[in-house]
Design a protein around this motif. Structure first.
Motif, PDB file in Angstrom:
ATOM      1  N   MET A 368      97.815  65.073  16.045  1.00 46.35           N
ATOM      2  CA  MET A 368      97.059  64.042  16.430  1.00 46.35           C
ATOM      3  C   MET A 368      96.051  63.511  15.443  1.00 46.35           C
ATOM      4  O   MET A 368      95.601  62.300  15.273  1.00 46.35           O
ATOM      5  CB  MET A 368      96.082  64.483  17.681  1.00 46.35           C
ATOM      6  CG  MET A 368      95.272  63.635  18.444  1.00 46.35           C
ATOM      7  SD  MET A 368      96.123  62.636  19.609  1.00 46.35           S
ATOM      8  CE  MET A 368      95.040  63.530  21.099  1.00 46.35           C
ATOM      9  N   LYS A 369      95.548  64.390  14.510  1.00 46.61           N
ATOM     10  CA  LYS A 369      94.627  63.981  13.473  1.00 46.61           C
ATOM     11  C   LYS A 369      95.023  62.818  12.475  1.00 46.61           C
ATOM     12  O   LYS A 369      94.564  61.820  12.080  1.00 46.61           O
ATOM     13  CB  LYS A 369      94.326  65.089  12.651  1.00 46.61           C
ATOM     14  CG  LYS A 369      93.151  66.405  13.381  1.00 46.61           C
ATOM     15  CD  LYS A 369      91.839  66.350  12.681  1.00 46.61           C
ATOM     16  CE  LYS A 369      90.595  66.676  13.339  1.00 46.61           C
ATOM     17  NZ  LYS A 369      90.750  67.761  14.142  1.00 46.61           N
ATOM     18  N   PHE A 379     102.335  61.316  23.958  1.00 45.86           N
ATOM     19  CA  PHE A 379     101.331  61.803  25.123  1.00 45.86           C
ATOM     20  C   PHE A 379     101.735  60.861  26.164  1.00 45.86           C
ATOM     21  O   PHE A 379     101.881  61.291  27.501  1.00 45.86           O
ATOM     22  CB  PHE A 379      99.949  61.592  24.591  1.00 45.86           C
ATOM     23  CG  PHE A 379      99.016  62.215  25.635  1.00 45.86           C
ATOM     24  CD1 PHE A 379      98.868  63.463  25.666  1.00 45.86           C
ATOM     25  CD2 PHE A 379      98.091  61.466  26.368  1.00 45.86           C
ATOM     26  CE1 PHE A 379      97.871  64.333  26.406  1.00 45.86           C
ATOM     27  CE2 PHE A 379      97.147  62.208  27.260  1.00 45.86           C
ATOM     28  CZ  PHE A 379      97.162  63.445  27.096  1.00 45.86           C
ATOM     29  N   LEU A 383     103.143  61.830  29.897  1.00 51.98           N
ATOM     30  CA  LEU A 383     102.404  61.574  31.228  1.00 51.98           C
ATOM     31  C   LEU A 383     103.336  60.930  32.231  1.00 51.98           C
ATOM     32  O   LEU A 383     103.387  61.056  33.355  1.00 51.98           O
ATOM     33  CB  LEU A 383     101.218  60.682  31.081  1.00 51.98           C
ATOM     34  CG  LEU A 383     100.029  61.539  30.096  1.00 51.98           C
ATOM     35  CD1 LEU A 383      98.885  60.704  30.081  1.00 51.98           C
ATOM     36  CD2 LEU A 383      99.647  62.710  30.918  1.00 51.98           C
ATOM     37  N   LEU A 431     102.982  69.599  29.443  1.00 58.75           N
ATOM     38  CA  LEU A 431     101.596  70.036  29.065  1.00 58.75           C
ATOM     39  C   LEU A 431     101.721  71.054  27.905  1.00 58.75           C
ATOM     40  O   LEU A 431     100.993  71.207  27.023  1.00 58.75           O
ATOM     41  CB  LEU A 431     100.608  70.405  30.084  1.00 58.75           C
ATOM     42  CG  LEU A 431     100.267  69.163  30.720  1.00 58.75           C
ATOM     43  CD1 LEU A 431      99.016  69.865  31.811  1.00 58.75           C
ATOM     44  CD2 LEU A 431      99.653  68.249  30.189  1.00 58.75           C
ATOM     45  N   ARG A 432     102.520  71.933  28.148  1.00 62.01           N
ATOM     46  CA  ARG A 432     102.927  73.032  27.035  1.00 62.01           C
ATOM     47  C   ARG A 432     103.274  72.377  25.770  1.00 62.01           C
ATOM     48  O   ARG A 432     102.893  72.569  24.610  1.00 62.01           O
ATOM     49  CB  ARG A 432     104.194  73.729  27.349  1.00 62.01           C
ATOM     50  CG  ARG A 432     103.503  75.071  28.265  1.00 62.01           C
ATOM     51  CD  ARG A 432     104.892  75.658  28.809  1.00 62.01           C
ATOM     52  NE  ARG A 432     105.626  76.294  27.966  1.00 62.01           N
ATOM     53  CZ  ARG A 432     105.246  77.658  27.575  1.00 62.01           C
ATOM     54  NH1 ARG A 432     104.356  78.367  28.185  1.00 62.01           N
ATOM     55  NH2 ARG A 432     106.180  78.226  26.626  1.00 62.01           N
ATOM     56  N   GLY A 435     100.422  70.163  24.448  1.00 60.34           N
ATOM     57  CA  GLY A 435      99.456  71.139  24.035  1.00 60.34           C
ATOM     58  C   GLY A 435      99.571  71.559  22.699  1.00 60.34           C
ATOM     59  O   GLY A 435      98.626  71.896  21.873  1.00 60.34           O
ATOM     60  N   MET A 439      98.317  68.596  20.258  1.00 63.70           N
ATOM     61  CA  MET A 439      96.834  68.928  20.091  1.00 63.70           C
ATOM     62  C   MET A 439      96.915  70.156  19.137  1.00 63.70           C
ATOM     63  O   MET A 439      97.658  70.681  18.553  1.00 63.70           O
ATOM     64  CB  MET A 439      96.360  69.249  21.660  1.00 63.70           C
ATOM     65  CG  MET A 439      96.436  68.090  22.434  1.00 63.70           C
ATOM     66  SD  MET A 439      96.392  68.517  23.913  1.00 63.70           S
ATOM     67  CE  MET A 439      94.572  68.407  24.293  1.00 63.70           C
ATOM     68  N   GLY A 440      95.691  70.999  19.332  1.00 64.71           N
ATOM     69  CA  GLY A 440      95.676  72.015  18.402  1.00 64.71           C
ATOM     70  C   GLY A 440      95.051  71.717  17.204  1.00 64.71           C
ATOM     71  O   GLY A 440      94.990  70.505  16.783  1.00 64.71           O
ATOM     72  N   ALA A 441      95.042  72.790  16.305  1.00 63.22           N
ATOM     73  CA  ALA A 441      94.620  72.892  15.108  1.00 63.22           C
ATOM     74  C   ALA A 441      95.995  72.593  14.067  1.00 63.22           C
ATOM     75  O   ALA A 441      96.918  72.945  14.241  1.00 63.22           O
ATOM     76  CB  ALA A 441      94.123  74.113  14.654  1.00 63.22           C
TER      77      ALA A 441
ATOM     78  N   PHE B 169      90.253  69.214  20.742  1.00 60.22           N
ATOM     79  CA  PHE B 169      91.551  69.577  21.070  1.00 60.22           C
ATOM     80  C   PHE B 169      92.235  70.660  20.035  1.00 60.22           C
ATOM     81  O   PHE B 169      93.237  70.992  20.031  1.00 60.22           O
ATOM     82  CB  PHE B 169      92.754  68.354  21.176  1.00 60.22           C
ATOM     83  CG  PHE B 169      92.722  67.180  19.926  1.00 60.22           C
ATOM     84  CD1 PHE B 169      93.286  67.837  18.545  1.00 60.22           C
ATOM     85  CD2 PHE B 169      91.867  66.326  20.008  1.00 60.22           C
ATOM     86  CE1 PHE B 169      93.436  67.273  17.526  1.00 60.22           C
ATOM     87  CE2 PHE B 169      91.882  65.491  18.498  1.00 60.22           C
ATOM     88  CZ  PHE B 169      92.569  65.980  17.689  1.00 60.22           C
ATOM     89  N   ASP B 170      91.200  70.612  19.020  1.00 57.84           N
ATOM     90  CA  ASP B 170      91.615  71.619  17.709  1.00 57.84           C
ATOM     91  C   ASP B 170      91.029  73.054  18.274  1.00 57.84           C
ATOM     92  O   ASP B 170      91.649  74.033  17.631  1.00 57.84           O
ATOM     93  CB  ASP B 170      91.371  71.369  16.319  1.00 57.84           C
ATOM     94  CG  ASP B 170      89.936  70.655  16.417  1.00 57.84           C
ATOM     95  OD1 ASP B 170      88.922  71.117  17.542  1.00 57.84           O
ATOM     96  OD2 ASP B 170      89.402  70.281  15.484  1.00 57.84           O
ATOM     97  N   ARG B 171      90.822  73.255  19.559  1.00 56.48           N
ATOM     98  CA  ARG B 171      90.263  74.418  19.960  1.00 56.48           C
ATOM     99  C   ARG B 171      91.295  74.946  21.010  1.00 56.48           C
ATOM    100  O   ARG B 171      91.462  74.369  21.894  1.00 56.48           O
ATOM    101  CB  ARG B 171      88.890  74.445  20.670  1.00 56.48           C
ATOM    102  CG  ARG B 171      87.711  74.667  20.136  1.00 56.48           C
ATOM    103  CD  ARG B 171      86.614  75.186  20.886  1.00 56.48           C
ATOM    104  NE  ARG B 171      85.368  74.171  20.618  1.00 56.48           N
ATOM    105  CZ  ARG B 171      84.489  73.995  21.601  1.00 56.48           C
ATOM    106  NH1 ARG B 171      84.886  74.151  22.622  1.00 56.48           N
ATOM    107  NH2 ARG B 171      83.406  73.206  21.245  1.00 56.48           N
ATOM    108  N   ILE B 175      92.368  73.631  24.852  1.00 55.75           N
ATOM    109  CA  ILE B 175      93.673  72.944  25.248  1.00 55.75           C
ATOM    110  C   ILE B 175      94.209  73.946  26.517  1.00 55.75           C
ATOM    111  O   ILE B 175      94.568  73.565  27.417  1.00 55.75           O
ATOM    112  CB  ILE B 175      94.670  73.445  24.121  1.00 55.75           C
ATOM    113  CG1 ILE B 175      94.280  72.435  22.873  1.00 55.75           C
ATOM    114  CG2 ILE B 175      96.063  72.686  24.806  1.00 55.75           C
ATOM    115  CD1 ILE B 175      95.223  72.727  21.970  1.00 55.75           C
ATOM    116  N   LYS B 179      94.770  72.524  30.394  1.00 54.87           N
ATOM    117  CA  LYS B 179      95.870  72.556  31.026  1.00 54.87           C
ATOM    118  C   LYS B 179      96.028  73.375  32.186  1.00 54.87           C
ATOM    119  O   LYS B 179      96.609  73.000  33.120  1.00 54.87           O
ATOM    120  CB  LYS B 179      97.036  73.416  30.022  1.00 54.87           C
ATOM    121  CG  LYS B 179      97.703  72.574  29.038  1.00 54.87           C
ATOM    122  CD  LYS B 179      98.491  73.383  27.894  1.00 54.87           C
ATOM    123  CE  LYS B 179      99.025  74.796  27.973  1.00 54.87           C
ATOM    124  NZ  LYS B 179      99.527  75.476  26.763  1.00 54.87           N
TER     125      LYS B 179
END
Lengths: 500, 648
Positions: A368-369, A379, A383, A431-432, A435, A439-441, B169-171, B175, B179
């Motif tokens: 995403m970044k 996304f 959806l 979503l898995r 996610g 998303m995420g780092a 969203f980076d945490r 997330i 969910k």
């Protein structure tokens, strides 16, 4: 409106592409051809609205008919015409083709042949949707299979030969079954032999013949639309195919099957359809739920979307099998909606893959970044897949559910409820995927450096997204196109000549 | 009547703000995006208040003085071939107007507050875009004319909630929480969806007004069909309502579908105030209130379930709230408990006469709760910014450092504890009175919950603002300021509302019949709940005002009960067991394995067999495809011959 143009234009484009000398020329031609095609289809929709608005509410007829003798001795004609449903499918094809050409903008390997095959495939699909002669339709169906084999075999990745073989063989097997069914129609409906769809629907085939031939037609077309248990070409085929081929495959080819099941198998043999309806519904329910559960365990984005296509095409079959007016309408909506959505999903996956060189959920993360556009696309496709209102998936799934609920027998109710359950499972796997890949780092420093979508990718996405949003926000536009046709099919299906 | 058409702008303005910021937000510098969104929302709030004024005071009543339901706008959105249709439109009636005021007011407060609170965030404009999306969806939900319209916006608030919980969203924890919230409520929405199918097929319509009319008319066909058919001994109508209530219970975090709400606190705190305290989580209450006629008059059984689910949730959450140490989680459980209050208020007010006043009481509490709970969350945001922690142990003695927060937080605590004359007192009394009339057991649950509420809220209050100054707080002293004017303004406005909202003659505006009702106030009746609340406050003061060993002693006294409550009664673990061990291991994994091994294995076996077979027959075939194709063509020809012979 001359319907023949619809497949002549892409066919000519395809042939001209063969004479180009470079990627630049080939792709420019392909793009030009697809844009012309889109205008042609826009014109078709407008002309269709004008012509049918005179017919009055709820009247559905095939307009713009053309008929020429093709093999007079065998009573095979070149016979085309469209109703609202085929117009909708043609619109879907035009959008997916244009987007497919755009995402393939930088194909370096044999670009001429690549674009030739894309155009060729689309010509087959257009021809299929306008045909009113069953033999002609079968001819176009076959035209649409061969390019897929080559697209995967040559431009594919992974175990591409295996996948290409599997796909081509299973689809050809399906075609063979369809052909047997068509022969049944040819010989046994009416007093003389005919491949004419209009005549065949008007006449009544003996019920015992229907019961015999129906499974050939339905299963044959079913293979194309990932009917359980003939769906295993889908995951392998998609995962090996280049992005545009995946988009065509899921967005258009799988719809040929759904369209065939509905228009050919069901309409020509309504009594058999009644008889087999419970089995169709059962297989569809299995596909819906089983596909969804199998998706939960996938780790490759393309496998996720492929299995989810099995589940979503299950809704098409569910709507068809339920045979109520709303469920038929829902099946058609779902074909259009799923075509757009899955093409968008594959496009987004392709964009991710081109940059990160991986499709494994576990190796992605935090894109995403660096790629907000691609991520948003992914996304939105997700959806749409989980049926969020405002996007097309909601409209079509809800129509299927409402239509299915109209069958009040306990068994059908149970299967409707089971199919509804998939909305939860879909949410889980979508979503898995979102996610952990979007998303995420960020997975590594390299993940901060990726370039966001280029212009061609943005336009491709916009084309598909436009379709998804138009259906999702103003469903009445598409609905008025397909409603008369769906009602007519439902009426045809409810004709019962004898108790079974 | 058409003057109410302007209501269409109430959801549209936040939606425009969403589009504008979504597309162009990244080009806006500083807090411009936030101001833009706030201006849009100010417009929406102004129209809402205007409509409330026009509806309640000028044009809402018909000739008999009864508030009417007005539908200024309705269009067919999706026509199903079978006859039903999804309509989109605006429905104006007392509860809708009340909700419009609540949603736009709280949203405006949160917009203002976030200007300071979210300043400097990297995705500042995205945050405001999401707030716009949420506010749009929530307002669309409130104004729905059709059962499917409400479902549509119901899903949209769900996704906005997902986006805002997962804003950071980076945490990984954010997330996971996002969910969880989406999936748990989706599961509940499955019930909602099937409930819609059941009810609409019985009534032959999705339109609220027609639906309610058909399913409450004892001579009509709709009600007859719905009660005559059934499943497992329960009528279709009751099933339909219970399933719809399941959707409501999911959104409103009722036991046992509440597990997402505490985790949802991962979102930015103003979001918790808006979505997870004041507006979205009361959507379930609103839904039951919307269908109240059917619940109350045609399905007393379903009503009973609503009452008990509400009562159990309120007590259950209150017990857990006493043991939590994260202040946002305490507030989250408190929200669950208060929504339980509203829910059982609706559930106990079936029947006729005075009992129906529970409908008014529930909506009254929804209204007052929105004010003081939003205030509590916004205050908590101030505290969290000051000490950089959510944990109670990192706080203490903050009353000097955060004077405005301290005072408004105290007001909110008094309001939620039900101390007169603060807002919560009046609405709670009305609810307890309604329960007292028909369900004594639920009345007692309500009383106990009220006492617990007073205790845990003042536990928070004393823990944060009194007691020892924690070490953490010491070193953060220099930047422990209270934010700018626009951050304090919402606190002050909400504080005023929490003090005065109770004096609104709510029964004059919102009642089930549409006629004014007098809410019960009775000194004798109030003595018990109020004194219990005061006892709760005193115990909290005794335990937490100064450092004391009492909390540990009491915790020790309750032993395993305390541990279980602290572990939230292990509900999360049960869910984890079901999802990980059963759904993943026993359903999904076998399905995936079966597909690859058995089904695809069969396909491959056929492939290999055909290949071997064809090779053994014909060496002329070199490529695989051709050989298979030959097989198919051959087989087809064979079949043709067979049919021609056997059929002709």
């Amino acid at each position: 409106m001359n319907l023949s143009l619809l497949f002549i234009v892409p066919a000519i484009t395809a042939v001209v592409i063969l004479f180009t000398r470079s990627l630049q020329q080939a792709r420019a031609l392909a793009l030009g051809g697809s844009v012309v095609q889109l205008f042609l289809v826009g014109n078709l929709i407008a002309a269709f609205q004008r012509t049918t608005s005179g017919l009055g509410d709820g009247v559905s007829d095939f307009v713009f008919q053309q008929r020429m003798a093709w093999f007079p001795s065998l009573h095979i004609d070149y016979f085309v015409g469209v109703d609202g449903i085929s117009v909708a499918m043609i619109g879907l094809t035009a959008l997916v083709v244009l987007a497919g050409v755009l995402v393939s903008w930088n194909v370096t390997k044999q670009p001429r042949e690549f674009f030739f095959l894309l155009m060729f495939l689309s010509a087959g699909a257009y021809g299929f949707f306008i045909s009113l002669d069953l033999f002609l339709q079968f001819f176009f169906l076959e035209l649409a299979v061969i390019p897929k084999y080559l697209l995967i075999g040559i431009w594919g990745s992974g175990k591409k030969e295996y996948s290409a073989n599997k796909l081509a063989l299973m689809l050809m097997g399906g075609s063979a079954l369809v052909f047997v069914g068509l022969l049944g129609v040819y010989f046994r409906s009416g007093s003389t032999v005919t491949f004419d769809w209009l005549r065949a629907t008007g006449s009544i085939m003996p019920v015992s013949d229907q019961l015999f031939f129906f499974p050939f037609l339905f299963l044959g077309f079913g293979v194309f639309t990932a009917l359980f248990p003939f769906h295993t070409w889908v995951p392998d085929g998609h995962s090996s195919a280049p992005t545009a081929a995946s988009m065509f495959l899921a967005g258009i080819s799988m719809k040929l099957g759904g369209y065939g099941c509905l228009r050919v198998a069901m309409c020509l043999m309504p009594e058999a359809a009644q008889y087999y309806s419970v089995y169709i519904v059962a297989l569809a329910t299995i596909a819906v739920l089983y596909g969804a559960f199998a998706t939960m365990m996938q780790t490759d984005l393309k496998y996720i979307n492929a299995y989810s296509s099995v589940s979503h095409c299950g809704f098409v079959l569910l709507g068809i099998g339920m045979m109520t007016r709303s469920s038929i309408q829902g099946a058609v909506l779902q074909m259009v909606s799923h075509g757009l959505m899955t093409a968008l999903f594959f496009a987004a996956i392709g964009m991710l893959y081109e940059r990160t060189h991986t499709r494994k959920v576990s190796e992605l993360g935090g894109v995403m970044k660096s790629m907000p556009f691609v991520s948003t696309l992914f996304f939105l496709a997700g959806l749409c897949s989980l049926g969020l209102p405002g996007l097309s998936g909601f409209v079509s799934e809800m129509t299927v559910f409402v239509g299915s609920w109209e069958r009040a027998e306990t068994g059908y109710r149970v299967m409707t409820v089971l199919s509804c359950m998939s909305i939860v499972v879909t949410a889980v796997y979508i979503l898995r995927a979102i996610g952990s890949s979007i998303m995420g780092a960020p997975r590594s420093a390299a993940f901060l450096q990726f370039k966001d979508a280029a212009w061609n990718e943005r336009v491709a996405a916009a084309v598909l997204m436009a379709g998804i949003l138009i259906i999702g926000i103003t469903p009445f536009l598409l609905n008025q196109l397909i409603l008369p046709g769906s009602e007519k099919i439902a009426q045809q299906l409810q004709r019962i000549i004898l108790p079974l | 009547m058409n003057m109410f058409t302007q209501a269409v702008w109430i959801p549209l303005l936040p939606f425009l703000s969403f589009l504008l910021l979504g597309f162009f937000g990244k080009y806006l510098k500083g807090t411009t995006a936030g101001w833009l969104a706030t201006v849009f929302l100010l417009g929406a709030a102004a129209i809402s208040f205007n409509i409330a004024y026009e509806y309640f005071f000028l044009f809402g009543k018909d000739a008999n003085g009864v508030y009417q339901t007005i539908v200024p706008l309705k269009m067919t959105w999706l026509q199903f071939a079978g006859g039903l249709s999804i309509d989109m439109g605006l429905l104006i009636d007392p509860i809708a107007v009340m909700m419009l005021v609540v949603v736009t007011f709280i949203s405006l407060m949160v917009h203002l507050y976030s200007l300071g609170y979210m300043k400097g965030e990297e995705r500042f404009s995205t945050y405001y875009a999401y707030l716009g999306l949420f506010t749009f969806s929530m307002l669309g939900l409130v104004l729905s004319v059709n059962l499917f319209q409400i479902y549509i916006f119901w899903e949209l608030v769900g996704v906005s909630s997902f986006l805002l919980i997962g804003f950071y969203f980076d945490r990984a924890s954010a997330i996971a929480a996002a969910k969880k919230a989406f999936i748990v409520t989706r599961f509940a929405d499955l019930g909602f969806l099937i409930g819609i199918l059941v009810l609409s097929s019985a009534a032959g319509t999705l339109d609220f007004q027609t639906l309610i009319q058909r399913l409450t008319d004892s001579t009509g066909e709709g009600l007859h069909t719905a009660t005559a058919t059934g499943f497992l001994g329960v009528s279709a109508l009751t099933w339909g309502l219970l399933l719809i209530f399941m959707g409501g219970a999911g959104k409103s975090a009722m036991f046992p579908l509440h597990i997402w709400l505490p985790d949802a606190m991962e979102g930015p705190t103003p979001v918790s105030a808006l979505i997870h305290a004041a507006t979205m989580v009361v959507a379930g209450v609103y839904l039951v209130a919307r269908l109240f006629g059917i619940f109350a008059f045609s399905a007393p059984g379903a009503m009973e379930v609503v009452a008990w689910v509400g009562a159990i949730s309120s007590l259950f959450a209150a017990v857990i709230a006493c043991t939590q140490t994260d202040i946002k989680r305490v507030l989250a459980y408190s929200t669950m408990s208060q929504i339980g209050y509203m829910m059982f208020a609706l559930g106990v007010s079936g029947g006729s006469g005075e009992a129906v006043d529970g409908f008014t009481a529930a909506n009254f509490h929804l209204f007052t709760h929105a004010m003081f709970k939003a205030l509590l969350f916004l205050g908590a945001g101030m505290v969290i910014h000051a000490v950089h922690s959510n944990e109670l142990k990192d706080m203490g003695g903050l009353r000097k450092q955060l004077p405005v927060t301290h005072l408004t937080f105290l007001i909110a605590c008094l309001a939620i504890a039900g101390v007169p004359p603060f807002a919560g007192f009046f609405s709670k009394e009305a609810i307890l009175h309604a329960a007292h009339l028909t369900h004594p057991a639920i009345y007692w649950i309500g009383i106990i919950t009220a006492a617990l509420t007073a205790f845990y809220m003042f536990r928070l209050y004393f823990g944060i603002f009194h007691g020892a100054t924690s070490s953490h707080h010491g070193d953060s002293h220099h930047h422990g300021h209270e934010g700018d004017f626009f951050q304090k303004l919402p606190l002050i406005l909400l504080g005023v509302a929490s003090m005065t909202a109770g004096f609104i003659p709510f029964g004059n505006f919102v009642s089930f019949s549409g006629r004014p009702v007098e809410l019960h106030t009775d000194l004798a009746f109030s003595i018990l709940p109020v004194s219990l609340s005061l006892v709760g406050i005193l115990i909290a003061a005794w335990f937490y005002r100064k450092p004391s060993e009492m909390p540990d002693k009491v915790a020790g006294f309750f032993g395993s009960v305390f541990t279980a409550a602290r572990q939230k009664f292990y509900i999360d673990e049960i869910y984890l067991f079901i999802t990980r061990k059963i759904i993943f291991k026993l359903i999904a994994a076998p399905a995936a394995w079966f597909d690859r091994s058995i089904i695809d294995g069969t396909v491959n076996t056929f492939g290999v067999a055909a290949q071997t077979g064809s090779e053994s027959i014909s060496d002329l075939q070199t490529g695989k495809v051709q050989s298979y194709a030959a097989w198919f063509v051959g087989a087809t020809l064979l079949l043709i011959i067979v049919f021609i012979y056997f059929i002709h």
